[in-house]
Enzyme design. Structure first.
Site, short mmCIF file in Angstrom:
data_model
loop_
_atom_site.label_atom_id
_atom_site.label_comp_id
_atom_site.label_asym_id
_atom_site.label_seq_id
_atom_site.Cartn_x
_atom_site.Cartn_y
_atom_site.Cartn_z
N LYS A 90 0.79 -1.36 0.17
CA LYS A 90 0.04 -0.08 0.11
C LYS A 90 1.16 1.41 -0.13
CE LYS A 90 -0.73 -0.07 4.99
NZ LYS A 90 -0.39 1.40 5.25
N ASP A 91 2.14 1.23 0.35
CA ASP A 91 2.99 2.17 0.13
C ASP A 91 3.79 2.31 -1.02
OD1 ASP A 91 2.55 2.73 2.99
OD2 ASP A 91 4.37 1.77 3.72
N ARG A 138 -8.17 8.05 3.25
CA ARG A 138 -9.17 7.21 2.68
C ARG A 138 -10.04 6.60 3.90
NH1 ARG A 138 -9.26 2.02 4.16
NH2 ARG A 138 -7.03 1.92 5.11
N ARG A 139 -9.13 6.39 4.92
CA ARG A 139 -10.25 6.05 6.39
C ARG A 139 -10.84 7.33 6.78
NH1 ARG A 139 -4.36 3.51 8.51
NH2 ARG A 139 -4.65 1.54 7.82
N ARG A 156 0.44 10.80 12.75
CA ARG A 156 1.73 10.35 12.20
C ARG A 156 2.59 9.75 12.97
NH1 ARG A 156 4.06 13.07 7.93
NH2 ARG A 156 5.27 10.97 7.98
N ARG A 162 2.51 6.12 17.38
CA ARG A 162 0.80 6.46 17.45
C ARG A 162 0.17 5.69 18.35
NH1 ARG A 162 -0.67 5.79 10.92
NH2 ARG A 162 1.29 6.39 10.11
N CYS A 249 -0.76 6.98 -3.69
CA CYS A 249 -0.80 6.25 -2.53
C CYS A 249 -1.97 7.13 -1.40
CB CYS A 249 0.38 6.07 -1.81
SG CYS A 249 1.44 5.18 -3.05
#
Length: 330
Positions: A90-91, A138-139, A156, A162, A249
């Protein structure tokens, strides 16, 4: 393949990797698999700090997206300091630099988003006005579409950073990739997994991909046993959708492909406004060939690519282009 088949210098392979705990786990995982398959192989990790690791106080969309986590790794391959790089798919940007290719799509782990909180069990259990942390547009767009009352704040840093911010009380809940938490042994922090109907995954979420130099046949042969044919088909469809949307991305694009028992490939895609006010949806199926003939894989990969383009075009026809252009120009 045996040690005698290798033509790499002194039967060694160098893996470029970021230095976060998750990135190191991923690199070590691939190292272990390659060494198990090739007992005479020596594998070294080339640890690199990327620009994305250095800039932690700015949303990714403002500094170039997740491609910032791979550029330095790619340069190490161009410089011959590394032979491969292991990425969370996904990155990985949709268009790779000339001279590099994805040599292996590995078996996919959990693709879902994980709900992490110290006080609440699920997204539904959050009180009105609760603060949710995520670095993903997206989230954000999907959560806001489902729960417009929630406050989304940028989050971040690596997984440990996190979680530390959550534990310090800065957020009521944070959203992370289920697979990332599982890989580094933090399953107990997952209170629940978001239903895919609520939060469709990111392109490639849960999958590892191995990047290498194009035409490096020795390395490509070495990586071949790590390829998962079924995962590869699904991931090609998802990446084709994102590529056709020119999405990159770090944009509010979701795509998730499922290979059904009927040998049908089912692809769903979404594009949304970051505030959740609009959430466009599209889906389509295509029937694949059984993997019994030499040309079946290549044929199915083309079908997967075409499917991705078709679902992306549905989204464009519904207005996705304007949504994405507004984000890029912001």
């Amino acid at each position: 393949m045996t040690e005698s088949d290798l033509t790499l210098p002194a039967a060694t392979l160098n893996i470029a990797t970021r230095q976060s705990p998750l990135a190191l786990w991923q690199a070590e995982h691939i190292k272990d698999r390659l060494m198990a398959l090739n007992p005479g192989l020596t594998v070294n990790l080339v640890k690199i700090v990327t620009k994305g690791d250095k800039i932690l106080d700015t949303p990714l969309a403002k500094i170039g997206g997740k491609g910032l986590f791979v550029k330095e790794l790619e340069q190490a391959m161009f410089d011959k300091r590394a032979d491969i790089a292991v990425h969370s798919l996904k990155d990985v940007p949709m268009v790779l630099p000339t001279g590099l290719t994805l040599g292996a799509y590995c078996e996919r782990a959990a693709p879902t988003d994980a709900f992490v909180s110290n006080n609440f069990d699920s997204l539904e259990a959050l009180p009105q006005g609760a603060v949710v942390g995520t670095s993903s547009l997206r989230r954000q767009c999907q959560i806001k579409a489902y729960r417009p009352d929630l406050i989304i704040k940028t989050l971040r840093g690596n997984v440990g950073t996190r979680l530390g911010k959550l534990d310090a009380g800065e957020y009521d809940a944070i959203i992370l990739a289920t697979s990332g938490l599982q890989r580094i042994g933090l399953d107990e922090r997952i209170r629940s997994e978001l239903n895919i109907d609520i939060s469709l995954p990111a392109v490639g979420q849960g999958a590892l991909a191995i990047e290498c130099r194009e035409g490096d046949e020795q390395v490509l042969s070495l990586l071949a046993p790590l390829n998962d044919a079924k995962a590869r088909i699904r991931l090609i469809a998802e990446r084709a959708l994102n590529r056709h949307l020119e999405g990159g991305c770090q944009v509010p694009i979701a795509a998730f492909a499922v290979l059904e028992d009927s040998n049908e490939l089912w692809l769903r895609g979404r594009v949304g406004e970051p505030d959740g006010s609009v959430l466009l949806k599209a889906e389509q199926r295509t029937r694949l060939k059984p993997l019994t003939t030499p040309d079946a894989q290549a044929h199915n990969e083309q079908l997967a690519n075409d499917l991705g383009i078709a679902v992306a075009q549905q989204l464009l026809d519904k207005g996705a282009k304007q949504i994405l252009q507004n984000i890029y120009s912001a």
